[in-house]
Motif scaffolding. Structure first.
Motif, PDB file in Angstrom:
ATOM      1  N   ALA A  65       0.831  -1.206   0.000  1.00 50.21           N
ATOM      2  CA  ALA A  65       0.000   0.000   0.000  1.00 50.21           C
ATOM      3  C   ALA A  65       0.863   1.253   0.000  1.00 50.21           C
ATOM      4  CB  ALA A  65      -0.931  -0.008   1.214  1.00 50.21           C
ATOM      5  N   GLN A  66       1.878   1.259   0.829  1.00 53.40           N
ATOM      6  CA  GLN A  66       2.779   2.412   0.895  1.00 53.40           C
ATOM      7  C   GLN A  66       3.511   2.603  -0.427  1.00 53.40           C
ATOM      8  OE1 GLN A  66       5.891   2.027   3.828  1.00 53.40           O
ATOM      9  NE2 GLN A  66       6.263   4.230   3.918  1.00 53.40           N
ATOM     10  N   LYS A  67       3.892   1.523  -1.051  1.00 51.74           N
ATOM     11  CA  LYS A  67       4.655   1.582  -2.302  1.00 51.74           C
ATOM     12  C   LYS A  67       3.863   2.275  -3.416  1.00 51.74           C
ATOM     13  CE  LYS A  67       7.125  -1.995  -3.173  1.00 51.74           C
ATOM     14  NZ  LYS A  67       7.551  -3.380  -3.540  1.00 51.74           N
ATOM     15  N   VAL A  68       2.537   2.137  -3.388  1.00 49.43           N
ATOM     16  CA  VAL A  68       1.731   2.759  -4.452  1.00 49.43           C
ATOM     17  C   VAL A  68       1.213   4.141  -4.050  1.00 49.43           C
ATOM     18  CG1 VAL A  68       1.069   0.532  -5.405  1.00 49.43           C
ATOM     19  CG2 VAL A  68      -0.460   1.670  -3.764  1.00 49.43           C
ATOM     20  N   GLY A  69       1.701   4.639  -2.907  1.00 48.13           N
ATOM     21  CA  GLY A  69       1.357   6.000  -2.515  1.00 48.13           C
ATOM     22  C   GLY A  69       0.208   6.132  -1.542  1.00 48.13           C
ATOM     23  N   LEU A  70      -0.247   5.025  -0.977  1.00 48.30           N
ATOM     24  CA  LEU A  70      -1.290   5.074   0.035  1.00 48.30           C
ATOM     25  C   LEU A  70      -0.673   5.312   1.410  1.00 48.30           C
ATOM     26  CD1 LEU A  70      -3.400   2.112  -1.332  1.00 48.30           C
ATOM     27  CD2 LEU A  70      -4.273   4.435  -1.006  1.00 48.30           C
ATOM     28  N   ASP A  71      -1.451   5.850   2.322  1.00 49.39           N
ATOM     29  CA  ASP A  71      -0.966   6.156   3.667  1.00 49.39           C
ATOM     30  C   ASP A  71      -0.790   4.867   4.461  1.00 49.39           C
ATOM     31  OD1 ASP A  71      -1.817   6.796   6.730  1.00 49.39           O
ATOM     32  OD2 ASP A  71      -0.726   8.492   5.842  1.00 49.39           O
ATOM     33  N   ARG A  72       0.447   4.594   4.844  1.00 51.74           N
ATOM     34  CA  ARG A  72       0.742   3.333   5.525  1.00 51.74           C
ATOM     35  C   ARG A  72       0.039   3.229   6.874  1.00 51.74           C
ATOM     36  NH1 ARG A  72       5.047  -0.478   5.237  1.00 51.74           N
ATOM     37  NH2 ARG A  72       4.987  -1.817   7.083  1.00 51.74           N
ATOM     38  N   THR A  73       0.040   4.318   7.638  1.00 48.49           N
ATOM     39  CA  THR A  73      -0.593   4.299   8.954  1.00 48.49           C
ATOM     40  C   THR A  73      -2.077   3.984   8.839  1.00 48.49           C
ATOM     41  OG1 THR A  73       1.008   5.897   9.796  1.00 48.49           O
ATOM     42  CG2 THR A  73      -1.035   5.644  11.040  1.00 48.49           C
ATOM     43  N   ARG A  74      -2.708   4.575   7.845  1.00 42.31           N
ATOM     44  CA  ARG A  74      -4.131   4.308   7.623  1.00 42.31           C
ATOM     45  C   ARG A  74      -4.346   2.862   7.193  1.00 42.31           C
ATOM     46  NH1 ARG A  74      -8.737   3.693   8.306  1.00 42.31           N
ATOM     47  NH2 ARG A  74     -10.470   4.462   7.030  1.00 42.31           N
ATOM     48  N   ALA A  75      -3.485   2.339   6.325  1.00 41.31           N
ATOM     49  CA  ALA A  75      -3.591   0.940   5.898  1.00 41.31           C
ATOM     50  C   ALA A  75      -3.457   0.003   7.090  1.00 41.31           C
ATOM     51  CB  ALA A  75      -2.525   0.629   4.852  1.00 41.31           C
ATOM     52  N   GLU A  76      -2.499   0.279   7.956  1.00 43.98           N
ATOM     53  CA  GLU A  76      -2.293  -0.566   9.135  1.00 43.98           C
ATOM     54  C   GLU A  76      -3.499  -0.513  10.067  1.00 43.98           C
ATOM     55  OE1 GLU A  76       2.591  -0.376   9.517  1.00 43.98           O
ATOM     56  OE2 GLU A  76       1.361   1.147  10.521  1.00 43.98           O
ATOM     57  N   ALA A  77      -4.106   0.675  10.188  1.00 45.94           N
ATOM     58  CA  ALA A  77      -5.290   0.813  11.038  1.00 45.94           C
ATOM     59  C   ALA A  77      -6.453  -0.016  10.501  1.00 45.94           C
ATOM     60  CB  ALA A  77      -5.688   2.284  11.144  1.00 45.94           C
ATOM     61  N   ILE A  78      -6.599  -0.023   9.180  1.00 44.22           N
ATOM     62  CA  ILE A  78      -7.656  -0.833   8.566  1.00 44.22           C
ATOM     63  C   ILE A  78      -7.403  -2.316   8.809  1.00 44.22           C
ATOM     64  CG2 ILE A  78      -8.645  -1.555   6.343  1.00 44.22           C
ATOM     65  CD1 ILE A  78      -8.095   1.363   5.389  1.00 44.22           C
TER      66      ILE A  78
END
Length: 222
Positions: A145-158
């Motif tokens: 997710a981070q690699k494609v420009g998404l917010d890593r912290t938000r991804a981890e929270a999900i």
């Protein structure tokens, strides 16, 4: 004038024919250029919804699920590898494991609202088939997710919550209720379906036929 085209791409990131189909569809849309204005929406489908977190060896899995031998699997895998190569996608050779993909689908669902759904879907295909990564791992999913420009912290929270669980389950059930039993299934404008990892020219022909039929309907109604 470009014709609007809604595309629902029902697939699983653990399905090799799905990335073959996606690459072919993308190239078909590139070939069509200004003829269509396409919007692709990636819809969830799990090939192995009951798969445990530890995953399963691919040869053991296909033997249990399909009754296939190692030789049959390898022959099919070579066919898929060649199709992928023709479309610019690399299938890594060698043993891999099959994993549960539900959390990947939750991230893909979230990514649509962030304008990164296509990029995340493609990156997850690459992680799984080109790198043999564990796409059920929260760390790997967050990395992608981070690699494609998404917010890593938000991804981890999900990933550490049940966010988007109900939404993804509802969509899975919706497409099954509409008759989808195998992937990829590509639905155009909620009316026309193409199944499987079809060649580029098949998608081009199907889309042009859809445009023609819809144009005839519109003109006939006027």
């Amino acid at each position: 004038m470009s014709t609007p085209l809604k595309i629902d791409f029902i697939s699983d990131v653990a399905c090799p024919w799905c990335i073959v189909g996606l690459r072919a569809l993308d190239q078909a849309l590139e070939h069509l250029g200004d003829e269509v204005q396409a919007q692709i929406h990636f819809q969830p489908f799990e090939l192995n919804p009951k798969m445990g977190p530890e995953g399963q060896d691919i040869f053991e899995h296909i033997a249990q699920k399909y009754g296939s031998t190692r030789e049959q699997y390898q022959a099919n895998a070579e066919n898929i590898r060649q199709r992928g190569a023709e479309l610019g996608f690399v299938f890594k050779q060698g043993d891999r494991r099959v994993y549960n993909t539900f959390d990947a689908h939750r991230l893909i669902h979230w990514a649509e609202g962030e304008g990164k759904q296509h990029a995340l879907k493609e990156a997850l295909f690459t992680a799984y088939f080109s790198q043999h990564a564990n796409v059920s791992s929260h760390q790997i999913l967050a990395d992608v997710a981070q690699k494609v420009g998404l917010d890593r912290t938000r991804a981890e929270a999900i990933l550490t919550s049940d966010e988007y669980t109900a939404e993804v389950r509802e969509l899975e059930q919706l497409w099954v209720s509409r008759g989808v039993s195998s992937v990829p299934t590509i639905v155009f404008n909620d009316q026309y379906a193409v199944s499987g990892g079809q060649p580029v020219d098949v998608f081009v022909g199907a889309i042009r036929q859809i445009i023609s039929e819809q144009s005839s309907v519109v003109n006939g109604a006027q």
